[in-house]
Motif scaffolding. Sequence first.
Motif, PDB file in Angstrom:
ATOM      1  N   ASN A  82      91.791   5.688  36.231  1.00 44.65           N
ATOM      2  CA  ASN A  82      90.509   5.942  35.578  1.00 44.65           C
ATOM      3  C   ASN A  82      90.562   5.729  34.068  1.00 44.65           C
ATOM      4  O   ASN A  82      89.965   6.482  33.289  1.00 44.65           O
ATOM      5  CB  ASN A  82      90.025   7.366  35.881  1.00 44.65           C
ATOM      6  N   LEU A  83      91.272   4.677  33.666  1.00 47.69           N
ATOM      7  CA  LEU A  83      91.397   4.368  32.246  1.00 47.69           C
ATOM      8  C   LEU A  83      90.338   3.380  31.767  1.00 47.69           C
ATOM      9  O   LEU A  83      90.176   3.183  30.556  1.00 47.69           O
ATOM     10  CB  LEU A  83      92.792   3.773  31.966  1.00 47.69           C
ATOM     11  N   VAL A  84      89.641   2.772  32.723  1.00 46.46           N
ATOM     12  CA  VAL A  84      88.754   1.656  32.372  1.00 46.46           C
ATOM     13  C   VAL A  84      87.434   1.741  33.136  1.00 46.46           C
ATOM     14  O   VAL A  84      87.286   2.507  34.090  1.00 46.46           O
ATOM     15  CB  VAL A  84      89.426   0.304  32.700  1.00 46.46           C
ATOM     16  N   VAL A  85      86.491   0.921  32.705  1.00 47.17           N
ATOM     17  CA  VAL A  85      85.234   0.713  33.431  1.00 47.17           C
ATOM     18  C   VAL A  85      85.393  -0.523  34.313  1.00 47.17           C
ATOM     19  O   VAL A  85      85.892  -1.557  33.854  1.00 47.17           O
ATOM     20  CB  VAL A  85      84.059   0.514  32.455  1.00 47.17           C
ATOM     21  N   ASP A  86      84.985  -0.419  35.561  1.00 49.43           N
ATOM     22  CA  ASP A  86      84.936  -1.565  36.468  1.00 49.43           C
ATOM     23  C   ASP A  86      83.471  -1.830  36.801  1.00 49.43           C
ATOM     24  O   ASP A  86      82.854  -1.107  37.587  1.00 49.43           O
ATOM     25  CB  ASP A  86      85.732  -1.291  37.746  1.00 49.43           C
ATOM     26  N   TYR A  87      82.917  -2.855  36.192  1.00 50.04           N
ATOM     27  CA  TYR A  87      81.477  -3.098  36.332  1.00 50.04           C
ATOM     28  C   TYR A  87      81.062  -3.506  37.745  1.00 50.04           C
ATOM     29  O   TYR A  87      79.869  -3.489  38.052  1.00 50.04           O
ATOM     30  CB  TYR A  87      81.010  -4.135  35.316  1.00 50.04           C
ATOM     31  N   LYS A  88      81.997  -3.847  38.598  1.00 50.12           N
ATOM     32  CA  LYS A  88      81.647  -4.118  39.998  1.00 50.12           C
ATOM     33  C   LYS A  88      80.979  -2.902  40.641  1.00 50.12           C
ATOM     34  O   LYS A  88      80.204  -3.056  41.594  1.00 50.12           O
ATOM     35  CB  LYS A  88      82.900  -4.509  40.796  1.00 50.12           C
ATOM     36  N   ASP A  89      81.262  -1.722  40.110  1.00 54.99           N
ATOM     37  CA  ASP A  89      80.719  -0.484  40.675  1.00 54.99           C
ATOM     38  C   ASP A  89      79.390  -0.076  40.028  1.00 54.99           C
ATOM     39  O   ASP A  89      78.872   1.005  40.291  1.00 54.99           O
ATOM     40  CB  ASP A  89      81.733   0.658  40.500  1.00 54.99           C
ATOM     41  N   TRP A  90      78.845  -0.960  39.189  1.00 53.32           N
ATOM     42  CA  TRP A  90      77.575  -0.679  38.521  1.00 53.32           C
ATOM     43  C   TRP A  90      76.491  -1.665  38.955  1.00 53.32           C
ATOM     44  O   TRP A  90      75.411  -1.695  38.383  1.00 53.32           O
ATOM     45  CB  TRP A  90      77.725  -0.807  37.007  1.00 53.32           C
ATOM     46  N   GLN A  91      76.766  -2.490  39.956  1.00 56.53           N
ATOM     47  CA  GLN A  91      75.858  -3.578  40.321  1.00 56.53           C
ATOM     48  C   GLN A  91      75.953  -3.858  41.821  1.00 56.53           C
ATOM     49  O   GLN A  91      76.818  -3.311  42.505  1.00 56.53           O
ATOM     50  CB  GLN A  91      76.218  -4.843  39.546  1.00 56.53           C
ATOM     51  N   VAL A  92      75.064  -4.716  42.315  1.00 56.09           N
ATOM     52  CA  VAL A  92      75.066  -5.056  43.737  1.00 56.09           C
ATOM     53  C   VAL A  92      76.179  -6.035  44.095  1.00 56.09           C
ATOM     54  O   VAL A  92      76.952  -5.790  45.015  1.00 56.09           O
ATOM     55  CB  VAL A  92      73.690  -5.599  44.175  1.00 56.09           C
ATOM     56  N   PRO A  93      76.317  -7.186  43.410  1.00 55.57           N
ATOM     57  CA  PRO A  93      77.386  -8.117  43.791  1.00 55.57           C
ATOM     58  C   PRO A  93      78.743  -7.647  43.288  1.00 55.57           C
ATOM     59  O   PRO A  93      78.831  -6.767  42.427  1.00 55.57           O
ATOM     60  CB  PRO A  93      76.978  -9.428  43.115  1.00 55.57           C
ATOM     61  N   LEU A  94      79.790  -8.237  43.815  1.00 59.00           N
ATOM     62  CA  LEU A  94      81.122  -8.004  43.262  1.00 59.00           C
ATOM     63  C   LEU A  94      81.299  -8.858  42.009  1.00 59.00           C
ATOM     64  O   LEU A  94      81.594  -8.355  40.931  1.00 59.00           O
ATOM     65  CB  LEU A  94      82.196  -8.362  44.291  1.00 59.00           C
ATOM     66  N   GLY A  95      81.097 -10.166  42.143  1.00 63.60           N
ATOM     67  CA  GLY A  95      81.345 -11.080  41.041  1.00 63.60           C
ATOM     68  C   GLY A  95      80.308 -10.963  39.936  1.00 63.60           C
ATOM     69  O   GLY A  95      79.163 -10.590  40.160  1.00 63.60           O
ATOM     70  N   ARG A  96      80.720 -11.284  38.729  1.00 60.61           N
ATOM     71  CA  ARG A  96      79.815 -11.262  37.579  1.00 60.61           C
ATOM     72  C   ARG A  96      80.319 -12.230  36.510  1.00 60.61           C
ATOM     73  O   ARG A  96      81.526 -12.426  36.346  1.00 60.61           O
ATOM     74  CB  ARG A  96      79.648  -9.858  37.014  1.00 60.61           C
ATOM     75  N   ARG A  97      79.370 -12.828  35.801  1.00 58.58           N
ATOM     76  CA  ARG A  97      79.715 -13.781  34.749  1.00 58.58           C
ATOM     77  C   ARG A  97      79.950 -13.048  33.423  1.00 58.58           C
ATOM     78  O   ARG A  97      79.609 -11.882  33.275  1.00 58.58           O
ATOM     79  CB  ARG A  97      78.585 -14.813  34.591  1.00 58.58           C
ATOM     80  N   PHE A  98      80.483 -13.793  32.477  1.00 59.30           N
ATOM     81  CA  PHE A  98      80.799 -13.256  31.147  1.00 59.30           C
ATOM     82  C   PHE A  98      79.522 -13.316  30.293  1.00 59.30           C
ATOM     83  O   PHE A  98      79.444 -14.006  29.280  1.00 59.30           O
ATOM     84  CB  PHE A  98      81.908 -14.098  30.526  1.00 59.30           C
ATOM     85  N   ARG A  99      78.488 -12.560  30.711  1.00 62.82           N
ATOM     86  CA  ARG A  99      77.181 -12.653  30.075  1.00 62.82           C
ATOM     87  C   ARG A  99      77.140 -12.023  28.693  1.00 62.82           C
ATOM     88  O   ARG A  99      76.293 -12.368  27.865  1.00 62.82           O
ATOM     89  CB  ARG A  99      76.104 -12.013  30.964  1.00 62.82           C
ATOM     90  N   SER A 100      78.041 -11.092  28.420  1.00 60.61           N
ATOM     91  CA  SER A 100      77.999 -10.419  27.116  1.00 60.61           C
ATOM     92  C   SER A 100      78.306 -11.372  25.966  1.00 60.61           C
ATOM     93  O   SER A 100      77.916 -11.109  24.825  1.00 60.61           O
ATOM     94  CB  SER A 100      78.981  -9.247  27.091  1.00 60.61           C
ATOM     95  N   LEU A 101      78.982 -12.497  26.257  1.00 61.88           N
ATOM     96  CA  LEU A 101      79.303 -13.456  25.202  1.00 61.88           C
ATOM     97  C   LEU A 101      78.051 -13.958  24.494  1.00 61.88           C
ATOM     98  O   LEU A 101      77.996 -14.045  23.265  1.00 61.88           O
ATOM     99  CB  LEU A 101      80.062 -14.656  25.791  1.00 61.88           C
ATOM    100  N   LYS A 102      77.021 -14.312  25.285  1.00 61.76           N
ATOM    101  CA  LYS A 102      75.836 -14.895  24.651  1.00 61.76           C
ATOM    102  C   LYS A 102      75.046 -13.837  23.879  1.00 61.76           C
ATOM    103  O   LYS A 102      74.499 -14.126  22.805  1.00 61.76           O
ATOM    104  CB  LYS A 102      74.961 -15.610  25.677  1.00 61.76           C
ATOM    105  N   LEU A 103      74.982 -12.612  24.388  1.00 62.71           N
ATOM    106  CA  LEU A 103      74.294 -11.550  23.656  1.00 62.71           C
ATOM    107  C   LEU A 103      75.035 -11.223  22.364  1.00 62.71           C
ATOM    108  O   LEU A 103      74.423 -11.002  21.313  1.00 62.71           O
ATOM    109  CB  LEU A 103      74.173 -10.315  24.548  1.00 62.71           C
ATOM    110  N   TRP A 104      76.349 -11.207  22.430  1.00 65.85           N
ATOM    111  CA  TRP A 104      77.197 -10.972  21.250  1.00 65.85           C
ATOM    112  C   TRP A 104      76.968 -12.055  20.201  1.00 65.85           C
ATOM    113  O   TRP A 104      76.804 -11.771  19.012  1.00 65.85           O
ATOM    114  CB  TRP A 104      78.660 -10.951  21.708  1.00 65.85           C
ATOM    115  N   MET A 105      76.888 -13.313  20.671  1.00 66.36           N
ATOM    116  CA  MET A 105      76.692 -14.419  19.734  1.00 66.36           C
ATOM    117  C   MET A 105      75.290 -14.394  19.137  1.00 66.36           C
ATOM    118  O   MET A 105      75.099 -14.714  17.961  1.00 66.36           O
ATOM    119  CB  MET A 105      76.986 -15.754  20.419  1.00 66.36           C
ATOM    120  N   VAL A 106      74.291 -14.021  19.924  1.00 63.98           N
ATOM    121  CA  VAL A 106      72.931 -13.892  19.396  1.00 63.98           C
ATOM    122  C   VAL A 106      72.888 -12.829  18.300  1.00 63.98           C
ATOM    123  O   VAL A 106      72.320 -13.046  17.214  1.00 63.98           O
ATOM    124  CB  VAL A 106      71.939 -13.557  20.529  1.00 63.98           C
TER     125      VAL A 106
END
Length: 487
Positions: free
Chosen positions: A343-367
């Motif tokens: 329990n040292l980390v966040v696993d975003y698979k447990d916050w959404q419907v699919p297992l897989g997820r893209r690196f979407r934070s990159l574009k928001l960070w760059m914006v």
Amino acid sequence: MEGELKPMDAEQLREYGHKMVDFIADYYKNIENFPVLSQVQPGYLRKLLPETAPAHSETLQDVLEDVQTKILPGVTHWQSPDYFAYFPSNSSVAGFLGEMLSAGINMVGFSWITSPAATELEMIVLDWLAKALKLPDEFLSTGQGGGVIQGTASEAVLVVILAARDKVLRRVGKDAISKLVVYCSDQTHSSLQKACQIGGIYPENFRVLKADPSRDYALSPDTLSEAVSHDMATGLIPFFFCATIGTTSSTAVDPLLELGKIAKSNSIWFHVDAAYAGSACICPEYRGYMNGVEEADSFNMNAHKWFLTNFDCSALWVKDRSALIQSLSTNPEYLKNKASQENLVVDYKDWQVPLGRRFRSLKLWMVLRLYGLEKLQAYIRNHIELAKLFEELVAQDKRFEIVTPRKFSLVCFRLRPPPSNEDYANKLNHDLLDSVNSTGKLFISHTLLSDRYILRFAVGAPLTEERHIVGAWKVLQDEAATLLSKC
């Protein structure tokens, strides 16, 4: 063979990538030359493309020529400066570059260990955005809550309704699902109804409450209170309520503080949908529309609508992330790892419907980095000023009327009805919409408010300038004159 495209080769990527960037840049340079709304007929593309995939490789040039001559005619150009339909779906140089980088790295970040930077950047960038929106500290990742990027607001409301459902069923027993009741106004987005269908909520327990036209189509707290009291008296279990900041039809804003107190006093999960208007709330003068968000259990805004972040990027914050995790977590042996198990980390698979997820934070960070909050605020304010201009133009023409007060960058208007002939007015405005959109010069959409057919003019495309507003109004006036001359 020499010259053939390899699955991945750095130098070929450089060569072909330059050609693709040039093609896309030319598309944006010439975007005003396309009909905004595609004018093709259903089934047009099947007549133009082969029935089977090619057995042998073709050249990029051949493919791009087909894009130009066969695909683009069937595209509705959401980034056109003359696009005023639905709500905006922003692209930007920063968003595009972030999307490129995400595609280039092409990782699948379902848990922290699969790419630590993906998880940690998402936590950080959503904390940045939460602070820009002045969300309560409970929504930050440093506490018991946190943010997660979903694909759309539809996914966001689905995961929170599942979390709310399971939270109440753990308390009252799983057999009580037939008693669970969901509330919203008749202006709430239809994604909530779909979420209820997926979540097993009985259709007869989905309460659509009538919004108050005298409150500019916001939901009255008394209406919610009465519905909840009635259901509790009959043995049902109210458990979820969705309010909206900026409804799809007219950008109505529900009174969050009063509604939130009703929800809290009845142990109802309170979700706030600010998919469109949330972006405007980074401006201090519009932050007041979020007053009462401190009562919410979850909050959602779409950065891909009006925040210069390419689709898809829907930001969801929750106060209690354990509710999401308990509802959506799976832990198969092949995904177990030390960081997760301890329990040292966040696993975003447990916050959404699919297992897989893209690196979407990159574009928001760059914006956020390449534009900064000040430029983003100026961008939003400019669109609101352009909407004010359109509103003023409509108000000056006695043939038209403004239907609801403009709050953000959406103007709801229509041709005035002849005396005592609302049905004819509806047909007239329907015909005006069709005639305007068929010109290809602009694209607007419609809604129904109190059974009246209303035209919607939403300003928010990245390239829209004052000349596009003036030009669009001229088309509307000309087409209206033609229609009225036939009456």
